[in-house]
Scaffold this motif. Structure first.
Motif, mmCIF file in Angstrom:
data_model
loop_
_atom_site.group_PDB
_atom_site.id
_atom_site.type_symbol
_atom_site.label_atom_id
_atom_site.label_comp_id
_atom_site.label_asym_id
_atom_site.label_seq_id
_atom_site.Cartn_x
_atom_site.Cartn_y
_atom_site.Cartn_z
ATOM 1 N N ASN A 192 18.590 16.957 3.515
ATOM 2 C CA ASN A 192 17.248 17.250 4.029
ATOM 3 C C ASN A 192 16.177 16.766 3.054
ATOM 4 O O ASN A 192 16.399 16.715 1.846
ATOM 5 C CB ASN A 192 17.075 18.764 4.235
ATOM 6 N N ARG A 193 15.026 16.446 3.622
ATOM 7 C CA ARG A 193 13.872 16.100 2.811
ATOM 8 C C ARG A 193 12.800 17.172 2.984
ATOM 9 O O ARG A 193 12.661 17.747 4.060
ATOM 10 C CB ARG A 193 13.300 14.725 3.200
ATOM 11 N N THR A 194 12.079 17.421 1.917
ATOM 12 C CA THR A 194 11.068 18.461 1.960
ATOM 13 C C THR A 194 9.922 18.107 1.018
ATOM 14 O O THR A 194 10.023 17.188 0.212
ATOM 15 C CB THR A 194 11.663 19.825 1.556
ATOM 16 N N ASN A 195 8.832 18.815 1.138
ATOM 17 C CA ASN A 195 7.679 18.649 0.254
ATOM 18 C C ASN A 195 6.941 19.984 0.206
ATOM 19 O O ASN A 195 7.245 20.880 0.993
ATOM 20 C CB ASN A 195 6.757 17.516 0.751
ATOM 21 N N SER A 218 4.846 18.493 -26.927
ATOM 22 C CA SER A 218 4.625 18.368 -25.484
ATOM 23 C C SER A 218 5.608 19.265 -24.762
ATOM 24 O O SER A 218 6.772 19.381 -25.175
ATOM 25 C CB SER A 218 4.826 16.917 -25.012
ATOM 26 N N VAL A 219 5.149 19.897 -23.691
ATOM 27 C CA VAL A 219 5.999 20.697 -22.810
ATOM 28 C C VAL A 219 5.676 20.281 -21.386
ATOM 29 O O VAL A 219 4.510 20.272 -20.983
ATOM 30 C CB VAL A 219 5.761 22.207 -22.988
ATOM 31 N N MET A 220 6.711 19.908 -20.619
ATOM 32 C CA MET A 220 6.535 19.487 -19.239
ATOM 33 C C MET A 220 7.562 20.176 -18.362
ATOM 34 O O MET A 220 8.681 20.453 -18.819
ATOM 35 C CB MET A 220 6.680 17.964 -19.106
ATOM 36 N N GLY A 221 7.194 20.441 -17.118
ATOM 37 C CA GLY A 221 8.122 21.128 -16.236
ATOM 38 C C GLY A 221 7.924 20.761 -14.774
ATOM 39 O O GLY A 221 6.865 20.268 -14.376
ATOM 40 N N ALA A 222 8.980 21.000 -13.960
ATOM 41 C CA ALA A 222 8.964 20.704 -12.527
ATOM 42 C C ALA A 222 10.003 21.579 -11.834
ATOM 43 O O ALA A 222 10.963 22.025 -12.469
ATOM 44 C CB ALA A 222 9.248 19.226 -12.279
ATOM 45 N N PRO A 223 9.865 21.840 -10.534
ATOM 46 C CA PRO A 223 10.805 22.710 -9.809
ATOM 47 C C PRO A 223 12.217 22.126 -9.780
ATOM 48 O O PRO A 223 12.407 20.910 -9.653
ATOM 49 C CB PRO A 223 10.217 22.777 -8.401
ATOM 50 N N SER A 224 13.228 23.004 -9.874
ATOM 51 C CA SER A 224 14.621 22.551 -9.947
ATOM 52 C C SER A 224 15.189 22.142 -8.594
ATOM 53 O O SER A 224 16.230 21.487 -8.548
ATOM 54 C CB SER A 224 15.494 23.662 -10.542
ATOM 55 N N ASP A 225 14.539 22.490 -7.495
ATOM 56 C CA ASP A 225 15.093 22.155 -6.183
ATOM 57 C C ASP A 225 14.736 20.743 -5.733
ATOM 58 O O ASP A 225 15.321 20.227 -4.770
ATOM 59 C CB ASP A 225 14.632 23.166 -5.128
ATOM 60 N N SER A 270 4.727 13.863 -1.104
ATOM 61 C CA SER A 270 5.812 12.972 -0.672
ATOM 62 C C SER A 270 7.010 13.767 -0.162
ATOM 63 O O SER A 270 7.170 14.961 -0.459
ATOM 64 C CB SER A 270 6.244 12.080 -1.834
ATOM 65 N N ASN A 271 7.881 13.084 0.600
ATOM 66 C CA ASN A 271 9.098 13.697 1.130
ATOM 67 C C ASN A 271 10.252 13.501 0.150
ATOM 68 O O ASN A 271 10.848 12.438 0.082
ATOM 69 C CB ASN A 271 9.459 13.091 2.486
ATOM 70 N N TYR A 272 10.558 14.541 -0.610
ATOM 71 C CA TYR A 272 11.617 14.499 -1.607
ATOM 72 C C TYR A 272 12.935 14.990 -1.013
ATOM 73 O O TYR A 272 12.951 15.858 -0.139
ATOM 74 C CB TYR A 272 11.265 15.390 -2.801
ATOM 75 N N THR A 273 14.032 14.442 -1.513
ATOM 76 C CA THR A 273 15.353 14.932 -1.124
ATOM 77 C C THR A 273 15.600 16.285 -1.786
ATOM 78 O O THR A 273 15.441 16.429 -3.002
ATOM 79 C CB THR A 273 16.451 13.949 -1.556
ATOM 80 N N SER A 274 15.978 17.265 -0.989
ATOM 81 C CA SER A 274 16.232 18.596 -1.510
ATOM 82 C C SER A 274 17.561 18.625 -2.258
ATOM 83 O O SER A 274 18.580 18.161 -1.743
ATOM 84 C CB SER A 274 16.261 19.624 -0.364
ATOM 85 N N GLY A 302 0.803 -1.210 0.000
ATOM 86 C CA GLY A 302 0.000 0.000 0.000
ATOM 87 C C GLY A 302 0.835 1.259 0.000
ATOM 88 O O GLY A 302 0.403 2.298 -0.492
ATOM 89 N N THR A 303 2.055 1.185 0.551
ATOM 90 C CA THR A 303 2.912 2.360 0.612
ATOM 91 C C THR A 303 4.370 1.925 0.617
ATOM 92 O O THR A 303 4.688 0.758 0.876
ATOM 93 C CB THR A 303 2.612 3.191 1.876
ATOM 94 N N THR A 304 5.256 2.850 0.310
ATOM 95 C CA THR A 304 6.706 2.651 0.396
ATOM 96 C C THR A 304 7.293 3.871 1.104
ATOM 97 O O THR A 304 6.624 4.908 1.234
ATOM 98 C CB THR A 304 7.338 2.490 -1.007
ATOM 99 N N PRO A 305 8.558 3.799 1.586
ATOM 100 C CA PRO A 305 9.124 4.897 2.378
ATOM 101 C C PRO A 305 9.060 6.247 1.663
ATOM 102 O O PRO A 305 9.335 6.359 0.470
ATOM 103 C CB PRO A 305 10.576 4.447 2.593
ATOM 104 N N ASN A 306 8.669 7.263 2.437
ATOM 105 C CA ASN A 306 8.654 8.677 2.023
ATOM 106 C C ASN A 306 7.585 9.018 0.992
ATOM 107 O O ASN A 306 7.571 10.133 0.451
ATOM 108 C CB ASN A 306 10.028 9.096 1.474
ATOM 109 N N THR A 307 6.670 8.097 0.699
ATOM 110 C CA THR A 307 5.636 8.409 -0.282
ATOM 111 C C THR A 307 4.438 9.089 0.367
ATOM 112 O O THR A 307 4.109 8.839 1.530
ATOM 113 C CB THR A 307 5.157 7.140 -1.004
ATOM 114 N N GLY A 308 3.790 9.946 -0.398
ATOM 115 C CA GLY A 308 2.588 10.641 0.034
ATOM 116 C C GLY A 308 1.491 10.507 -1.000
ATOM 117 O O GLY A 308 1.394 9.495 -1.704
ATOM 118 N N ILE A 309 0.684 11.542 -1.122
ATOM 119 C CA ILE A 309 -0.456 11.542 -2.034
ATOM 120 C C ILE A 309 -0.166 12.445 -3.233
ATOM 121 O O ILE A 309 0.325 13.568 -3.073
ATOM 122 C CB ILE A 309 -1.727 12.027 -1.323
#
Length: 481
Positions: free
Chosen positions: A336-339, A370-377, A326-330, A289-296
Motif C-alpha cells: 500500500n501507498r500512503t501519505n 545534528s539530530v534528524m528524525g522521521a516516522p518509522s512507518d 507524496s505517496n510513500y510505500t508503507s 516537472g514531476t515524477t511518479p508518486n511525487t507531491g509537494i
C-alpha cells in the motif's frame, strides 16, 4: 557577497596569505598614498558587515569601492546568492581572471564558476567480502570511484533596476563505478531567479532549485571546497529535499528579522518517494516537472547566525521541519501507498576558540551536533545523530586547511528491521561511524582531502559476517575554475 557560510577560512586565509606575500609592493603603494589592496573576504567585510551576513551586497558601497580596492571586487555581485554553504569566489579559482575573460563577461553582467570533484573510496580491512561491482553492497566494498562536474552561470539583473536581481543557470554531470551511489547522469542542477524586497528584509528565489545547498547546513565547516567528506543524513533526501543531483521546481522565501535571526520557507516539488536513485533514474536531465508518486514538500527553517569577528566567535543555530504530500510505500503494509510524510532537524555549530581573532576571525576550533528524525512507518532511516569537531586554519603555515572528526549514528526503522528478521536475515538496528578528514588547500582553486572512516555495519539493515565492518580510506580532489 559570499553566502553566510562562504566567509569560510579557506578563502579568507588564502587572500590573507596573498596579501602577506605581496607586502613589498603593498608598502610601495602605501608610500605613494595609494589605497592598499584588500583580500576578497576582507573587502566583503569592509563593504557591509550586516549585508555579508545575509548574502546581499550593499551596492552603493560596492560601486564606490570596486574600482580602487581589490581587482576581484567587481565579481562579488556575480556570485550565486541565497546559498547556505560557501562556494569559493573567483579569487580562489585556478583560472581567476587570466586573459581578462572573467572581466569581459562581468562587463556585460555575466559571472561563472565551474568545478570538478573526484573521489576514491576503498575498504582497507582484509576479508571485506569483495564482489563484482554489480553485486557491491556499499561504497568502498570494492574500489569505488565517482566524479562530479559542475558549471554555474549567473546574470546580474540589478543593472536593470531589480534589487539584487540575478538569474542562475547550472548544469551537473556525474559518473560512478558503483551505480547505486549515483547513478550516472547529465542534466541541470539549477535554473533560478533571485531578488530582494523591503530593503533586503525579504529574499525570493524560484525555479528548479537544489535545496540541500539552501537548508540545514549539512557540510562540515560550511565550505564546498574544504569539506568534501562532510557527512549528511538520508533523512532529508528520503523526506523529499532536492539536491545537486535532483533539482525540482520550488519557491523559496527568506525573511531576515535582523543581521542574525532569520526564517526561510520553501514550497518544493518533492523528489521521488523512492529516493535519489529513483528520481535520477526517472528524471536524469532534471527538467521533468514531476515524477511518479511525487507531491509537494513544505519546508521551513528558523535560525540564528552570528558570523565570526574579532572577539566574537561564530554561532549558528538552526531548526527545520518538512511536510510531504507524496505517496510513500508503507513499511507496515508494503503493498500500500500512503501519505503524508514528515521529518525534522535540529543543528548547532559554535566556534569555541579563535586562533587568529585579530587576523582571520573564522580560524579556530569548532564543535557541533545534528539530530534528524522521521516516522518509522514510511522511512527506512528514522533517526540520524551527528557530533563533530573541526578546526579551520589549524596551522599558521596552513591557514586555510581544515581538520574534522565526525561521529554519526544512523538508526533504521523497526518495521523494516523486523520484516528482514522474519525472512531469516542477519539484521542490525543502526549503523555507527567515525571519520577523520584532513583537507589541504594546495593552491587557488585546488583542494585535496584525505580521510579514514570506520563504519560498524556499512550495509543497509541486512548484512553478512564479512560485511559487518568497514574501514574506508578516502581520497578526493576539488578543483574550481
Amino acid at each position: 557577497m559570499p553566502s553566510p557560510k562562504s566567509d569560510a577560512a579557506n578563502e579568507v586565509a588564502k587572500e590573507k596569505s596573498q596579501e602577506k606575500r605581496a607586502i613589498p609592493k603593498h608598502d610601495k603603494l602605501q608610500k605613494k598614498g595609494a589605497v592598499p589592496l584588500l583580500g576578497n573576504a576582507t573587502l566583503a567585510r569592509a563593504v557591509n558587515t550586516s549585508a555579508q551576513r545575509r548574502d546581499i551586497p550593499d551596492r552603493r558601497t560596492y560601486t564606490k569601492t570596486q574600482n580602487n580596492a581589490h581587482p576581484f571586487a567587481k565579481f562579488e555581485n556575480l556570485r550565486e546568492k541565497g546559498l547556505e554553504i560557501g562556494i569559493p569566489g573567483p579569487a580562489d579559482t585556478v583560472t581567476q581572471d587570466k586573459g581578462g575573460v572573467r572581466s569581459a563577461l562581468a562587463e556585460v553582467g555575466i559571472g561563472y564558476i565551474g568545478w570538478t570533484q573526484d573521489t576514491f573510496v576503498q575498504n582497507v580491512l582484509p576479508n571485506a567480502a569483495r564482489s563484482t561491482i554489480a553485486n557491491q553492497l556499499y561504497s568502498g566494498q570494492n574500489p569505488t570511484f565517482s566524479t562530479y562536474n559542475f558549471m554555474m552561470v549567473t546574470y546580474d539583473l540589478s543593472r536593470f533596476g531589480i534589487p539584487d536581481g540575478q538569474i542562475i543557470v547550472g548544469t551537473e554531470q556525474q559518473a560512478f563505478s558503483w551505480q547505486p551511489g549515483g547513478p550516472d547522469r547529465w542534466g541541470i542542477n539549477e535554473i533560478a531567479y533571485y531578488q530582494t524586497f523591503f530593503d533586503r528584509k525579504l529574499e525570493l528565489k524560484a525555479g528548479y532549485l537544489r535545496n540541500s545547498y539552501e537548508f540545514a547546513g549539512t557540510v562540515v565547516g560550511g565550505n564546498a571546497g574544504a569539506s568534501v567528506f562532510g557527512p549528511s543524513s538520508n533523512v532529508l533526501y528520503q523526506g523529499g529535499m532536492s539536491s545537486n543531483q535532483t533539482p525540482t521546481p520550488a519557491l523559496n522565501l527568506r525573511w531576515n528579522f535582523d543581521d542574525r535571526l532569520y526564517t526561510k520557507g520553501s514550497i518544493q516539488r518533492s523528489i521521488s518517494p523512492g529516493g535519489v536513485f529513483t528520481e535520477v533514474t526517472q528524471n536524469p536531465t532534471g527538467l521533468n516537472g514531476t515524477t511518479p508518486n511525487t507531491g509537494i514538500l513544505l519546508l521551513d527553517e528558523t535560525g540564528y547566525l552570528n558570523k565570526a569577528a574579532a572577539g566574537s566567535p561564530q554561532t549558528w543555530l538552526r531548526a527545520g521541519a518538512g511536510y510531504n504530500s507524496s505517496n510513500y510505500t508503507s513499511l507496515a503494509l508494503p503493498n500500500n501507498r500512503t501519505n503524508p510524510n514528515t521529518f525534522y532537524y535540529i543543528a548547532a555549530d559554535r566556534q569555541f576558540w579563535q586562533t587568529d581573532a585579530q587576523g582571520v576571525a573564522s580560524r579556530g576550533i569548532y564543535g557541533g551536533f545534528s539530530v534528524m528524525g522521521a516516522p518509522s512507518d514510511l522511512n527506512k532511516v528514522t533517526q540520524y545523530d551527528e557530533l563533530r569537531v573541526y578546526v579551520i586554519g589549524p596551522f599558521d603555515s596552513r591557514p586555510s586547511d581544515q581538520i574534522s572528526i565526525v561521529a554519526t549514528d544512523t538508526c533504521w526503522s523497526n518495521l523494516a528491521v523486523n520484516a528482514a528478521l522474519v525472512k531469516g536475515n542477519l539484521v542490525h538496528w543502526d549503523s555507527k561511524a567515525i571519520s577523520g578528514t584532513y583537507t589541504a588547500h594546495l593552491a587557488p582553486g585546488i583542494y585535496t582531502s584525505v580521510g579514514l572512516t570506520y563504519i560498524n555495519n556499512p550495509t543497509s539493515i541486512t548484512y553478512t559476517p564479512q560485511t559487518g565492518h568497514a574501514l574506508n580510506f578516502s581520497f578526493s580532489t576539488s578543483v574550481f575554475f
